[in-house]
Design an enzyme around this catalytic site. Structure first.
Site, mmCIF file in Angstrom:
data_model
loop_
_atom_site.group_PDB
_atom_site.id
_atom_site.type_symbol
_atom_site.label_atom_id
_atom_site.label_comp_id
_atom_site.label_asym_id
_atom_site.label_seq_id
_atom_site.Cartn_x
_atom_site.Cartn_y
_atom_site.Cartn_z
ATOM 1 N N SER A 219 0.838 -1.193 0.000
ATOM 2 C CA SER A 219 0.000 0.000 0.000
ATOM 3 C C SER A 219 0.885 1.260 0.000
ATOM 4 C CB SER A 219 -0.958 -0.030 1.190
ATOM 5 O OG SER A 219 -1.959 0.946 1.061
ATOM 6 N N ARG B 125 -12.084 7.261 9.397
ATOM 7 C CA ARG B 125 -11.495 5.924 9.465
ATOM 8 C C ARG B 125 -12.452 4.877 8.910
ATOM 9 N NH1 ARG B 125 -7.045 2.830 9.143
ATOM 10 N NH2 ARG B 125 -7.158 0.989 10.500
ATOM 11 N N ASP C 49 -8.683 -6.534 -4.701
ATOM 12 C CA ASP C 49 -8.287 -5.186 -4.267
ATOM 13 C C ASP C 49 -8.868 -4.162 -5.235
ATOM 14 O OD1 ASP C 49 -7.037 -2.842 -3.490
ATOM 15 O OD2 ASP C 49 -5.001 -3.646 -3.546
ATOM 16 N N HIS D 69 -8.017 -5.051 -0.365
ATOM 17 C CA HIS D 69 -6.721 -4.388 -0.240
ATOM 18 C C HIS D 69 -5.926 -4.908 0.949
ATOM 19 C CE1 HIS D 69 -3.782 -1.257 -0.872
ATOM 20 N NE2 HIS D 69 -3.946 -0.807 0.358
#
EC number: 2.3.1.31
Length: 371
Positions: A150, A217, A311, A344
């Site tokens: 990432s 978040r 992902d 992901h």
């Protein structure tokens, strides 16, 4: 076997660094942890890069009372993928974050107050520029490998293009050469959540703006998952405590997002979240070059890329674009598409799927003595 108790270390660089913006950030402190022992010729060092909200606490526990080990504990330790009987493993907290390295929550020595929004905008390249100074101060001329997923993969891309002579290999997982408009849009909505929390006070808060940060978040967390993993984990189940006809009743997935959002508030700074989101959105491996090909022409180390089928944040096609470019340039590159339902976050959750491949790759680099 997991590593034993580890302690966070730090260095302070009084002269700081010149940022891509042209501003000088000084002094800077970099927090880091190490695992294993550096060999006599400093040829066994592996730098692991953390993702957006990660830290230098890669593995093990920092005290006997810790309830959770480091964020990639499963792959670090004697006999594990990053075998600490063989490798000297380093993980540092990026500048701009809030886990010991200089960031917006740090004290500005010129004012004696927190930087907050006077902190300069930083880039992924700035983060790596600071890491390069750390590596040099540890007495390491050339890293055996750099590895990250990432945002950690973006940092690894900067290592292979900006400091090609300083690395002998690199492993990149679930990353992108540049975030897509979709990824930028999700980050924008997360930012608005914080901006619109009245307790944020344009960054001058005393206490974290909990509602805005929790929502930010939760939005980000959705992008780390996949439809398949969410179906398997939650389906359409209601919380056992909530009736279907209770207006405020929640599906299990809502309760999960609520919990993850609000538990995040206690461990992460809202301004750091914003600055790192900005760094993610600004990232482009070809920045400062005419093209991606010009950037990748600088690569000299063998590379290993991984993408994960589900992902949708940084989908496989984005990795394949980089791999295709590198192969056209005649670079030594492996590519593996891992079938996964975890989205992901698969690079964190399904290490068993890629560990044998990475082990073979690192074994080859180690056999060459980091050359």
């Amino acid at each position: 076997m997991s590593v034993s108790i580890v302690r966070e270390q730090s260095i302070t660089i009084s002269d700081g660094i010149r940022l891509d913006s042209g501003r000088i950030l000084a002094p800077i402190t970099i927090a880091y942890e190490t695992y294993g022992t550096l060999n006599t010729d400093a040829s066994n060092a592996i730098l692991v890069e953390h993702a957006w909200t990660g830290s230098a606490h890669l593995a093990g526990k920092q005290s006997e009372n810790d309830t959770k080990p480091g964020w990639w504990d499963a792959i670090v330790g004697p006999g594990r993928l990053l075998d600490t009987d063989r490798y000297f493993v380093i993980c540092s907290n990026v500048i701009g974050s809030c886990f010991g390295s200089t960031g917006p929550a740090s004290i500005n020595p010129k004012t004696g107050k927190r930087y907050n929004l006077t902190f300069p905008v930083i880039t992924i390249r700035d983060m790596v520029r600071a890491q390069k100074l750390l590596i040099e101060m540890l007495g390491i001329r050339r890293l055996l490998s750099v590895m990250g997923g990432s945002m950690g993969g973006m940092q690894t891309l900067e290592w292979i293009t900006q400091y090609p002579d300083a690395i002998a290999s690199a492993v990149l997982l679930a990353t992108t050469p540049r975030p897509s408009p979709l990824a930028i849009s999700m980050n924008a909505i997360a930012r608005w959540s914080i901006f619109n929390d009245p307790t944020w006070r344009k960054g001058e808060y005393k206490n974290n703006p909990k509602d805005g940060l929790a929502l930010a978040r939760a939005i980000g967390h959705i992008t780390f998952l996949s439809d398949e993993s969410m179906q398997a984990k939650f389906g359409r189940k209601f919380s056992a405590r909530d009736g279907q006809f209770d207006f405020f009743g929640q599906f299990e997935v809502e309760r999960y997002l609520d919990y993850n959002g609000y538990s995040f508030v206690s461990r992460f700074d809202a301004n750091s979240f914003l600055y790192l989101a900005k760094a993610l959105d600004l990232y482009d491996v070809s920045w400062g070059y005419e093209s991606m090909a010009e950037a990748f022409a600088r690569v000299s180390a063998p590379l290993q890329f991984f993408a994960f089928s589900s992902d949708w944040l940084y989908p496989p096609g984005q990795t394949e674009e980089m791999v295709s470019c590198l192969r056209k340039l005649g670079k030594e590159v492996e590519y593996h598409l891992i079938s996964s339902s975890y989205g992901h976050d698969a690079f964190l959750l399904e290490h068993e799927a890629f560990s044998p491949l990475v082990k073979r790759f690192l074994d080859a680099a180690y056999a060459k003595g980091g050359q």
